[in-house]
Design a protein around this motif. Structure first.
Motif, mmCIF file in Angstrom:
data_model
loop_
_atom_site.group_PDB
_atom_site.id
_atom_site.type_symbol
_atom_site.label_atom_id
_atom_site.label_comp_id
_atom_site.label_asym_id
_atom_site.label_seq_id
_atom_site.Cartn_x
_atom_site.Cartn_y
_atom_site.Cartn_z
ATOM 1 N N THR A 124 15.198 -11.362 35.256
ATOM 2 C CA THR A 124 15.642 -11.774 33.929
ATOM 3 C C THR A 124 17.099 -11.407 33.677
ATOM 4 N N ALA A 125 17.606 -10.420 34.419
ATOM 5 C CA ALA A 125 19.009 -10.019 34.245
ATOM 6 C C ALA A 125 19.913 -11.219 34.521
ATOM 7 N N ASN A 126 21.100 -11.181 33.947
ATOM 8 C CA ASN A 126 22.043 -12.282 34.140
ATOM 9 C C ASN A 126 23.349 -11.740 34.688
ATOM 10 N N PRO A 127 23.622 -11.941 35.976
ATOM 11 C CA PRO A 127 22.850 -12.686 36.962
ATOM 12 C C PRO A 127 21.655 -11.864 37.439
ATOM 13 N N PRO A 128 20.673 -12.520 38.050
ATOM 14 C CA PRO A 128 19.506 -11.797 38.560
ATOM 15 C C PRO A 128 19.922 -10.722 39.566
ATOM 16 N N GLU A 129 19.183 -9.610 39.565
ATOM 17 C CA GLU A 129 19.513 -8.457 40.418
ATOM 18 C C GLU A 129 18.312 -8.079 41.270
ATOM 19 N N ILE A 130 17.845 -9.022 42.093
ATOM 20 C CA ILE A 130 16.639 -8.811 42.896
ATOM 21 C C ILE A 130 16.958 -7.935 44.099
ATOM 22 N N ASP A 131 16.183 -6.884 44.252
ATOM 23 C CA ASP A 131 16.324 -5.954 45.373
ATOM 24 C C ASP A 131 15.412 -6.417 46.509
ATOM 25 N N ASP A 132 15.941 -6.509 47.734
ATOM 26 C CA ASP A 132 15.150 -6.962 48.883
ATOM 27 C C ASP A 132 13.939 -6.069 49.148
ATOM 28 N N ASP A 133 14.105 -4.749 48.983
ATOM 29 C CA ASP A 133 12.972 -3.841 49.221
ATOM 30 C C ASP A 133 11.851 -4.089 48.212
ATOM 31 N N LEU A 134 12.214 -4.276 46.955
ATOM 32 C CA LEU A 134 11.225 -4.557 45.917
ATOM 33 C C LEU A 134 10.506 -5.871 46.213
ATOM 34 N N ALA A 135 11.254 -6.909 46.524
ATOM 35 C CA ALA A 135 10.641 -8.202 46.840
ATOM 36 C C ALA A 135 9.728 -8.074 48.056
ATOM 37 N N GLY A 136 10.151 -7.319 49.049
ATOM 38 C CA GLY A 136 9.326 -7.115 50.245
ATOM 39 C C GLY A 136 8.017 -6.413 49.927
#
Length: 198
Positions: A124-136
């Motif tokens: 939801t952050a702008n820009p999105p701040e997706i962490d690879d470890d979290l997504a994994g």
């Protein structure tokens, strides 16, 4: 206060949408009233929401937490109000619903639920701040189909919350007796010992 009138011209389609809204939710939803000014937008939105309602790869509670964490991040009081009512109606744990604004400090959530809410906020952050470890971690825990649904539902909630906020739609009274308070109110209650600290 809404930035546009919530009393659009009542076409046959709008009357049908309002009838269904009142029957299903006990009142006519303000987003239906607002979008009623543009029947094509309303029709597309209702079709889309019906399709979204049939998604079933992600656990309902995880989906609800993702939606509410996103709505809380944006500050959509209408979405938080309706989300509280909707999730309490289906039997979700009241504490989990109530403490969404303070999920980081609360002990009400499992590690997976925390990851889901963190992902929702990051997306939801702008820009999105997706962490690879979290997504994994999420892909490993949920599987790819559920992870895709999680990602999509957060995007859907961003659409809802940002549209409702821009239209000036606020709490419609769904949670009158079980309100999800603002973060500051919950922090004050925890400090005063009124709510167990997480």
């Amino acid at each position: 206060m809404a930035r546009i009138s919530l009393d659009p011209r009542r076409s046959l389609f709008l009357r049908a949408a309002q009838w269904y809204s009142k029957r299903a939710y006990g009142k006519i939803l303000d987003p239906v009233r607002a979008l009623g000014h543009n029947p094509r937008v309303l029709r597309a939105d209702l079709r889309f929401e019906m399709a979204v309602g049939r998604w079933n790869k992600l656990d309902a509670d995880l989906k609800a937490l993702a939606v509410m964490a996103s709505a809380a991040s944006i500050g959509c009081s209408w979405c938080m109000d309706f989300g509280h009512w909707e999730n309490r109606q289906r039997g979700m744990d009241a504490r989990k619903v109530r403490e969404v604004p303070l999920w980081r400090e609360s002990d009400a959530y499992t590690p997976l639920e925390r990851d889901v809410m963190e992902f929702a906020e990051a997306m939801t952050a702008n820009p999105p701040e997706i962490d690879d470890d979290l997504a994994g971690r999420l892909v490993a825990a949920l599987g790819e189909a559920a992870f895709v649904e999680l990602t999509a539902i957060v995007a859907v909630e961003n659409l809802r919350s940002r549209m409702n906020t821009a239209l000036g739609l606020t709490s419609q009274g769904f949670k009158d007796h079980c309100e999800i308070p603002a973060r500051e109110q919950v922090e004050a209650e925890v400090a005063a010992g009124e709510v167990p600290a997480g």
